[in-house]
Design a protein around this motif. Structure first.
Motif, PDB file in Angstrom:
ATOM      1  N   THR A  26      37.448  88.828   7.810  1.00  0.00           N
ATOM      2  CA  THR A  26      36.533  87.880   8.461  1.00  0.00           C
ATOM      3  C   THR A  26      35.087  88.346   8.317  1.00  0.00           C
ATOM      4  O   THR A  26      34.217  87.581   7.910  1.00  0.00           O
ATOM      5  N   TRP A  27      34.835  89.600   8.652  1.00  0.00           N
ATOM      6  CA  TRP A  27      33.465  90.128   8.564  1.00  0.00           C
ATOM      7  C   TRP A  27      32.981  90.165   7.121  1.00  0.00           C
ATOM      8  O   TRP A  27      31.828  89.847   6.840  1.00  0.00           O
ATOM      9  N   PHE A  28      33.850  90.549   6.184  1.00  0.00           N
ATOM     10  CA  PHE A  28      33.464  90.635   4.787  1.00  0.00           C
ATOM     11  C   PHE A  28      33.138  89.248   4.229  1.00  0.00           C
ATOM     12  O   PHE A  28      32.165  89.075   3.488  1.00  0.00           O
ATOM     13  N   ALA A  29      33.912  88.234   4.596  1.00  0.00           N
ATOM     14  CA  ALA A  29      33.634  86.861   4.156  1.00  0.00           C
ATOM     15  C   ALA A  29      32.267  86.404   4.671  1.00  0.00           C
ATOM     16  O   ALA A  29      31.489  85.772   3.942  1.00  0.00           O
ATOM     17  N   GLU A  30      31.955  86.722   5.926  1.00  0.00           N
ATOM     18  CA  GLU A  30      30.647  86.362   6.479  1.00  0.00           C
ATOM     19  C   GLU A  30      29.528  87.114   5.756  1.00  0.00           C
ATOM     20  O   GLU A  30      28.465  86.544   5.488  1.00  0.00           O
ATOM     21  N   ALA A  31      29.756  88.371   5.432  1.00  0.00           N
ATOM     22  CA  ALA A  31      28.743  89.155   4.713  1.00  0.00           C
ATOM     23  C   ALA A  31      28.508  88.580   3.326  1.00  0.00           C
ATOM     24  O   ALA A  31      27.364  88.510   2.856  1.00  0.00           O
ATOM     25  N   GLU A  44      28.608  85.584   2.460  1.00  0.00           N
ATOM     26  CA  GLU A  44      27.798  84.377   2.602  1.00  0.00           C
ATOM     27  C   GLU A  44      26.366  84.681   3.015  1.00  0.00           C
ATOM     28  O   GLU A  44      25.446  83.949   2.656  1.00  0.00           O
ATOM     29  N   GLN A  45      26.144  85.743   3.785  1.00  0.00           N
ATOM     30  CA  GLN A  45      24.838  86.012   4.394  1.00  0.00           C
ATOM     31  C   GLN A  45      23.980  87.034   3.664  1.00  0.00           C
ATOM     32  O   GLN A  45      22.764  86.919   3.652  1.00  0.00           O
ATOM     33  N   GLU A  46      24.607  88.075   3.117  1.00  0.00           N
ATOM     34  CA  GLU A  46      23.838  89.147   2.484  1.00  0.00           C
ATOM     35  C   GLU A  46      23.319  88.681   1.127  1.00  0.00           C
ATOM     36  O   GLU A  46      24.078  88.145   0.319  1.00  0.00           O
ATOM     37  N   ILE A  47      22.051  88.939   0.885  1.00  0.00           N
ATOM     38  CA  ILE A  47      21.427  88.479  -0.358  1.00  0.00           C
ATOM     39  C   ILE A  47      21.953  89.247  -1.561  1.00  0.00           C
ATOM     40  O   ILE A  47      22.261  88.671  -2.593  1.00  0.00           O
ATOM     41  N   ASN A  48      22.032  90.558  -1.454  1.00  0.00           N
ATOM     42  CA  ASN A  48      22.441  91.408  -2.573  1.00  0.00           C
ATOM     43  C   ASN A  48      23.582  92.326  -2.181  1.00  0.00           C
ATOM     44  O   ASN A  48      23.570  92.934  -1.117  1.00  0.00           O
ATOM     45  N   ASP A  49      24.539  92.449  -3.062  1.00  0.00           N
ATOM     46  CA  ASP A  49      25.584  93.466  -2.962  1.00  0.00           C
ATOM     47  C   ASP A  49      26.250  93.552  -1.593  1.00  0.00           C
ATOM     48  O   ASP A  49      26.297  94.612  -0.968  1.00  0.00           O
ATOM     49  N   SER A  50      26.819  92.455  -1.154  1.00  0.00           N
ATOM     50  CA  SER A  50      27.538  92.474   0.118  1.00  0.00           C
ATOM     51  C   SER A  50      28.743  93.410   0.063  1.00  0.00           C
ATOM     52  O   SER A  50      29.253  93.812   1.100  1.00  0.00           O
ATOM     53  N   ASN A  51      29.164  93.771  -1.140  1.00  0.00           N
ATOM     54  CA  ASN A  51      30.303  94.677  -1.298  1.00  0.00           C
ATOM     55  C   ASN A  51      29.877  96.137  -1.463  1.00  0.00           C
ATOM     56  O   ASN A  51      30.711  97.003  -1.742  1.00  0.00           O
ATOM     57  N   ALA A  52      28.585  96.427  -1.263  1.00  0.00           N
ATOM     58  CA  ALA A  52      28.106  97.811  -1.357  1.00  0.00           C
ATOM     59  C   ALA A  52      28.571  98.605  -0.151  1.00  0.00           C
ATOM     60  O   ALA A  52      28.523  98.138   0.983  1.00  0.00           O
ATOM     61  N   MET A  53      29.029  99.825  -0.423  1.00  0.00           N
ATOM     62  CA  MET A  53      29.483 100.703   0.655  1.00  0.00           C
ATOM     63  C   MET A  53      29.062 102.128   0.320  1.00  0.00           C
ATOM     64  O   MET A  53      29.068 102.541  -0.834  1.00  0.00           O
ATOM     65  N   ALA A  54      28.673 102.845   1.362  1.00  0.00           N
ATOM     66  CA  ALA A  54      28.365 104.256   1.188  1.00  0.00           C
ATOM     67  C   ALA A  54      29.686 105.013   1.154  1.00  0.00           C
ATOM     68  O   ALA A  54      30.565 104.779   1.982  1.00  0.00           O
ATOM     69  N   LEU A  55      29.817 105.899   0.178  1.00  0.00           N
ATOM     70  CA  LEU A  55      30.992 106.754   0.046  1.00  0.00           C
ATOM     71  C   LEU A  55      30.558 108.182   0.329  1.00  0.00           C
ATOM     72  O   LEU A  55      29.725 108.739  -0.386  1.00  0.00           O
ATOM     73  N   LEU A  76      33.801 105.837   4.355  1.00  0.00           N
ATOM     74  CA  LEU A  76      33.083 104.692   3.796  1.00  0.00           C
ATOM     75  C   LEU A  76      32.249 104.072   4.903  1.00  0.00           C
ATOM     76  O   LEU A  76      32.625 104.125   6.079  1.00  0.00           O
ATOM     77  N   LEU A  77      31.141 103.451   4.520  1.00  0.00           N
ATOM     78  CA  LEU A  77      30.328 102.718   5.478  1.00  0.00           C
ATOM     79  C   LEU A  77      29.794 101.451   4.826  1.00  0.00           C
ATOM     80  O   LEU A  77      29.153 101.501   3.776  1.00  0.00           O
ATOM     81  N   PHE A  78      30.101 100.318   5.437  1.00  0.00           N
ATOM     82  CA  PHE A  78      29.487  99.046   5.077  1.00  0.00           C
ATOM     83  C   PHE A  78      28.404  98.776   6.108  1.00  0.00           C
ATOM     84  O   PHE A  78      28.659  98.865   7.307  1.00  0.00           O
ATOM     85  N   HIS A  79      27.203  98.437   5.656  1.00  0.00           N
ATOM     86  CA  HIS A  79      26.121  98.090   6.580  1.00  0.00           C
ATOM     87  C   HIS A  79      25.539  96.759   6.128  1.00  0.00           C
ATOM     88  O   HIS A  79      25.007  96.648   5.023  1.00  0.00           O
ATOM     89  N   TRP A  80      25.679  95.756   6.981  1.00  0.00           N
ATOM     90  CA  TRP A  80      25.161  94.428   6.690  1.00  0.00           C
ATOM     91  C   TRP A  80      24.034  94.138   7.673  1.00  0.00           C
ATOM     92  O   TRP A  80      24.245  93.636   8.784  1.00  0.00           O
ATOM     93  N   LYS A  81      22.819  94.478   7.247  1.00  0.00           N
ATOM     94  CA  LYS A  81      21.655  94.408   8.131  1.00  0.00           C
ATOM     95  C   LYS A  81      21.422  92.997   8.661  1.00  0.00           C
ATOM     96  O   LYS A  81      21.105  92.815   9.835  1.00  0.00           O
ATOM     97  N   SER A  82      21.548  91.987   7.794  1.00  0.00           N
ATOM     98  CA  SER A  82      21.277  90.627   8.239  1.00  0.00           C
ATOM     99  C   SER A  82      22.263  90.152   9.308  1.00  0.00           C
ATOM    100  O   SER A  82      21.930  89.305  10.122  1.00  0.00           O
TER     101      SER A  82
END
Length: 193
Positions: A12-17, A19-30, A76-82
């Motif tokens: 759910t959160w990834f689908a929203e990201a 749609e909302q994140e401009i660039n690289d919504s699939n970027a994650m810190a490893l 891992l860390l996903f950060h979706w600022k928007s």
């Protein structure tokens, strides 16, 4: 949202990201650590996920690959600022199958495929021109045909043991939900912000 499976909530959160994140919504810190426990972190791209884990691809001769071989514990860390959200994942890493790696490699752009052959990722480079010359050599080598996956390139799967969902709230009164893997599935709890 109480009682949800963490993967359903992630979806759910990834689908929203996406749609909302401009660039690289699939970027994650490893985050990795070597055998001595010295940490290192970098951004990678999530290329697959599900109940069996979170998958990314890289050069298996890189610094990160060396650290993954020495110490299988990762984060891992996903950060979706928007969206004012983040997801933290702690777990262990293993190799994706050759079939998975071949299938994903085939979807990459031709230049990305050639770049995987041309790059000695994480090793010292004397000049940008050296890399560009190697890239041109790979173009000539594979001209007119498919570019196979290099034997030193492939996927990794992070199998989570803890997944935390963090939602920003006013006045730093954030919401933190944490799921912990047990022998029987997942337990859910909340944490103080």
């Amino acid at each position: 949202m109480a009682g949800q499976d963490p993967f359903t909530l992630f979806d759910t959160w990834f689908a929203e990201a996406r749609e909302q994140e401009i660039n690289d919504s699939n970027a994650m810190a490893l985050a990795t650590a070597d055998a001595e426990g010295r940490p290192s972190v970098r951004m990678v791209l999530l290329k697959g996920h599900g109940p069996d884990g979170f998958v990314f691809y890289t050069n298996r001769e890189s610094r990160k690959a060396s650290e993954l071989a020495e110490n299988r514990d990762v984060a891992l860390l996903f950060h979706w600022k928007s969206l004012r959200r983040q997801i933290r994942i702690e777990g262990t890493v293993g190799l994706a199958t050759d079939a998975e790696s071949d299938a994903y490699f085939a979807t990459r752009s031709r230049d990305s495929q050639l770049g995987a052959w041309a790059s000695d990722q994480s090793r010292a480079l004397d000049a940008r021109e050296t890399f560009e010359a190697r890239f041109e050599a790979m173009k000539a080598r594979f001209e007119g045909g498919d570019v196979p996956r290099p034997p030193h390139w492939g996927g990794y799967r992070v199998t989570p043991r803890v997944i935390e969902f963090w939602q920003d709230r006013a006045h730093r009164l954030h919401e933190r939900r944490v799921f912990t893997r047990t022998d029987d599935g997942w337990t859910e709890g909340t944490l103080f912000p």
